[in-house]
Design an enzyme around this catalytic site. Structure first.
Site, PDB file in Angstrom:
ATOM      1  N   SER A 187       8.407   5.610  11.877  1.00  9.86           N
ATOM      2  CA  SER A 187       9.721   6.339  11.590  1.00  9.86           C
ATOM      3  C   SER A 187      10.237   5.901  10.241  1.00  9.86           C
ATOM      4  O   SER A 187       9.820   4.667   9.577  1.00  9.86           O
ATOM      5  CB  SER A 187      10.707   5.920  12.612  1.00  9.86           C
ATOM      6  OG  SER A 187       9.988   5.942  13.810  1.00  9.86           O
ATOM      7  N   ASN A 232      14.169   2.757   5.345  1.00  9.13           N
ATOM      8  CA  ASN A 232      13.257   1.946   5.776  1.00  9.13           C
ATOM      9  C   ASN A 232      11.980   2.602   6.681  1.00  9.13           C
ATOM     10  O   ASN A 232      12.286   3.515   7.032  1.00  9.13           O
ATOM     11  CB  ASN A 232      13.838   0.794   6.662  1.00  9.13           C
ATOM     12  CG  ASN A 232      12.757  -0.263   7.217  1.00  9.13           C
ATOM     13  OD1 ASN A 232      12.066  -0.693   6.484  1.00  9.13           O
ATOM     14  ND2 ASN A 232      12.901  -0.478   8.448  1.00  9.13           N
ATOM     15  N   GLU A 275      22.730  -2.684  11.462  1.00 11.62           N
ATOM     16  CA  GLU A 275      22.279  -2.722  12.627  1.00 11.62           C
ATOM     17  C   GLU A 275      20.651  -2.680  12.437  1.00 11.62           C
ATOM     18  O   GLU A 275      20.309  -1.560  12.062  1.00 11.62           O
ATOM     19  CB  GLU A 275      22.898  -1.916  13.729  1.00 11.62           C
ATOM     20  CG  GLU A 275      22.587  -2.503  15.085  1.00 11.62           C
ATOM     21  CD  GLU A 275      22.973  -1.547  16.182  1.00 11.62           C
ATOM     22  OE1 GLU A 275      22.432  -1.676  17.354  1.00 11.62           O
ATOM     23  OE2 GLU A 275      24.086  -0.909  15.954  1.00 11.62           O
ATOM     24  N   LEU A 334      18.926  -7.333   6.034  1.00  7.20           N
ATOM     25  CA  LEU A 334      19.848  -7.238   4.937  1.00  7.20           C
ATOM     26  C   LEU A 334      21.200  -7.345   5.719  1.00  7.20           C
ATOM     27  O   LEU A 334      21.344  -6.878   6.797  1.00  7.20           O
ATOM     28  CB  LEU A 334      19.848  -6.192   4.038  1.00  7.20           C
ATOM     29  CG  LEU A 334      18.515  -5.880   3.517  1.00  7.20           C
ATOM     30  CD1 LEU A 334      18.213  -4.785   2.934  1.00  7.20           C
ATOM     31  CD2 LEU A 334      18.631  -7.120   2.194  1.00  7.20           C
ATOM     32  N   ARG A 368      12.464  -8.931   5.253  1.00  5.52           N
ATOM     33  CA  ARG A 368      14.144  -9.895   5.343  1.00  5.52           C
ATOM     34  C   ARG A 368      15.159  -8.734   6.016  1.00  5.52           C
ATOM     35  O   ARG A 368      15.036  -7.650   5.594  1.00  5.52           O
ATOM     36  CB  ARG A 368      14.589 -10.396   3.983  1.00  5.52           C
ATOM     37  CG  ARG A 368      13.726 -11.495   3.721  1.00  5.52           C
ATOM     38  CD  ARG A 368      14.349 -12.561   2.752  1.00  5.52           C
ATOM     39  NE  ARG A 368      15.216 -13.338   3.456  1.00  5.52           N
ATOM     40  CZ  ARG A 368      15.312 -14.835   2.931  1.00  5.52           C
ATOM     41  NH1 ARG A 368      15.147 -14.852   1.635  1.00  5.52           N
ATOM     42  NH2 ARG A 368      16.132 -15.383   3.635  1.00  5.52           N
ATOM     43  N   SER A 372       0.875  -1.463   0.062  1.00  7.44           N
ATOM     44  CA  SER A 372      -0.007   0.229  -0.209  1.00  7.44           C
ATOM     45  C   SER A 372       0.885   1.148  -0.047  1.00  7.44           C
ATOM     46  O   SER A 372       0.360   2.112  -0.673  1.00  7.44           O
ATOM     47  CB  SER A 372      -0.766   0.091   1.025  1.00  7.44           C
ATOM     48  OG  SER A 372      -0.242   0.093   2.345  1.00  7.44           O
ATOM     49  N   HIS A 383       9.551   1.944   9.190  1.00  2.00           N
ATOM     50  CA  HIS A 383       9.386   1.119  10.458  1.00  2.00           C
ATOM     51  C   HIS A 383       8.073   1.534  11.284  1.00  2.00           C
ATOM     52  O   HIS A 383       7.692   2.817  11.741  1.00  2.00           O
ATOM     53  CB  HIS A 383      10.507   1.141  11.358  1.00  2.00           C
ATOM     54  CG  HIS A 383      10.502   0.190  12.509  1.00  2.00           C
ATOM     55  ND1 HIS A 383      10.547  -1.084  12.549  1.00  2.00           N
ATOM     56  CD2 HIS A 383      10.173   0.641  14.008  1.00  2.00           C
ATOM     57  CE1 HIS A 383      10.305  -1.474  13.530  1.00  2.00           C
ATOM     58  NE2 HIS A 383      10.015  -0.497  14.519  1.00  2.00           N
ATOM     59  N   ASP A 404      17.117  -1.626  12.373  1.00  2.00           N
ATOM     60  CA  ASP A 404      16.300  -0.269  12.924  1.00  2.00           C
ATOM     61  C   ASP A 404      17.189   0.449  13.529  1.00  2.00           C
ATOM     62  O   ASP A 404      16.421   1.291  14.419  1.00  2.00           O
ATOM     63  CB  ASP A 404      15.099  -1.116  13.592  1.00  2.00           C
ATOM     64  CG  ASP A 404      14.180  -1.827  12.930  1.00  2.00           C
ATOM     65  OD1 ASP A 404      14.089  -1.675  11.671  1.00  2.00           O
ATOM     66  OD2 ASP A 404      13.593  -2.824  13.438  1.00  2.00           O
TER      67      ASP A 404
HETATM   68  C1  GRF Z   1       3.830  -1.076   7.029  1.00  2.00           C
HETATM   69  O1  GRF Z   1       3.195  -1.074   8.099  1.00  2.00           O
HETATM   70  C2  GRF Z   1       5.426  -0.962   7.498  1.00  2.00           C
HETATM   71  O2  GRF Z   1       5.609  -0.182   8.539  1.00  2.00           O
HETATM   72  C3  GRF Z   1       5.870  -2.387   7.821  1.00  2.00           C
HETATM   73  O3  GRF Z   1       4.947  -3.127   6.830  1.00  2.00           O
HETATM   74  C4  GRF Z   1       3.797  -2.438   6.478  1.00  2.00           C
HETATM   75  C5  GRF Z   1       3.879  -2.474   4.989  1.00  2.00           C
HETATM   76  O4  GRF Z   1       2.690  -2.261   4.474  1.00  2.00           O
HETATM   77  N1  GRF Z   1       7.309  -2.405   7.785  1.00  2.00           N
HETATM   78  P1  GRF Z   1       2.656  -2.260   2.988  1.00  2.00           P
HETATM   79  O5  GRF Z   1       3.158  -3.538   2.219  1.00  2.00           O
HETATM   80  O6  GRF Z   1       3.345  -1.200   2.425  1.00  2.00           O
HETATM   81  O7  GRF Z   1       0.889  -2.311   2.580  1.00  2.00           O
END
Ligand code: GRF
Length: 240
Positions: free
Chosen positions: A160, A131, A167, A117, A115, A34, A133, A169
């Site tokens: 975030s 990323n 490391e 990395l 995954r 999404s 999070h 997140d």
């Molecule tokens: C998000 O909530 C993100 O924070 C987490 O995975 C979800 C991904 O949602 N890491 P989408 O695949 O973008 O719908």
């Protein structure tokens, strides 16, 4: 009226400085996609100076693949080896590196990529990696962030966007979006509310990176250039 009158005057034409070269972005995904869709929509609407040059999925059943294909974005599915075995992380990284080298992104976005990395991959990446999070880092690294925030009785929660390093997140947090936790929130309702924030935070963050407001390589940016900017992370209050 002559044809000359129909030409935009030199005053109306964007100057070279105003013509922003699109930021080339590759996504790594594992699921619904999404967040990828929000960026596809923004790109197609011409709302952001970006070009999504390719999507890598480590799962062949990720709905994100369909979203990319519908938008004619190249997709690489790196889920299984030719012999049908599930791809190990080393093999995944070897194929992903080759694919990214071909696409030449300026930025790599992990959005729902599940995954971890290795340092070999993150240290040798052809472009900075960010990323998304679902928590206010440095709190709640890892999984089950909404459940853990509720169990702790947090009043605030959110998401975030951080630079990916070896490391988990732990890289520089660039931006965050916050909400109030409601007394009635369940893990599911919180997840839905945080995801609504993500759909705003990701395009804002990428726009700030594309425009050079946020430094993509903070380590390479002269400190006098960023010393006048607010200290990171930039916090957006997007309560809903
Ligand atoms: C998000 O909530 C993100 O924070 C987490 O995975 C979800 C991904 O949602 N890491 P989408 O695949 O973008 O719908």
């Amino acid at each position: 009226m002559s044809a000359d009158n129909l030409q935009p005057s030199s005053k109306q034409q964007p100057s070279k400085q105003q013509q922003v070269k699109p930021l080339r972005i590759s996504f790594l995904v594992s699921g619904n996609g999404s967040n990828l869709q929000v960026l596809i929509d923004a790109m197609q609407a011409g709302a952001m100076p970006i070009e999504i040059v390719g999507v890598i999925s480590n799962r062949d059943d990720a709905y994100a693949i369909k979203r990319a294909q519908q938008a004619n974005i190249p997709v690489a599915i790196l889920s299984h080896t030719e012999s049908g075995k599930r791809m190990g992380i080393k093999t995944f990284e070897t194929h992903a590196s080759a694919q990214l080298a071909a696409w030449q992104p300026d930025l790599i976005v992990l959005a729902g990529f599940m995954r971890v990395l290795s340092a070999g991959f993150t240290d040798n990446s052809p472009a900075p990696i960010i990323n998304l999070h679902p928590a206010l880092l440095p709190a709640y690294k890892g999984l089950d962030t909404h459940q853990r925030a509720l169990q702790t009785g947090e009043r605030y929660h959110g998401c975030s966007i951080h630079v990916v390093t070896a490391e988990l997140d732990a890289g520089q947090v660039l931006t965050q979006a916050l909400l109030h936790v409601n007394p009635k929130d369940s893990s599911d309702s919180l997840q839905a509310r945080v995801q609504a924030l993500e759909h705003q935070l990701l395009p804002w963050t990428i726009l700030l990176l594309a425009k050079g407001v946020l430094p993509l390589n903070a380590n390479d940016t002269p400190s006098e250039k960023i010393s006048h900017l607010p200290v990171l992370p930039l916090r957006l209050w997007l309560d809903n």
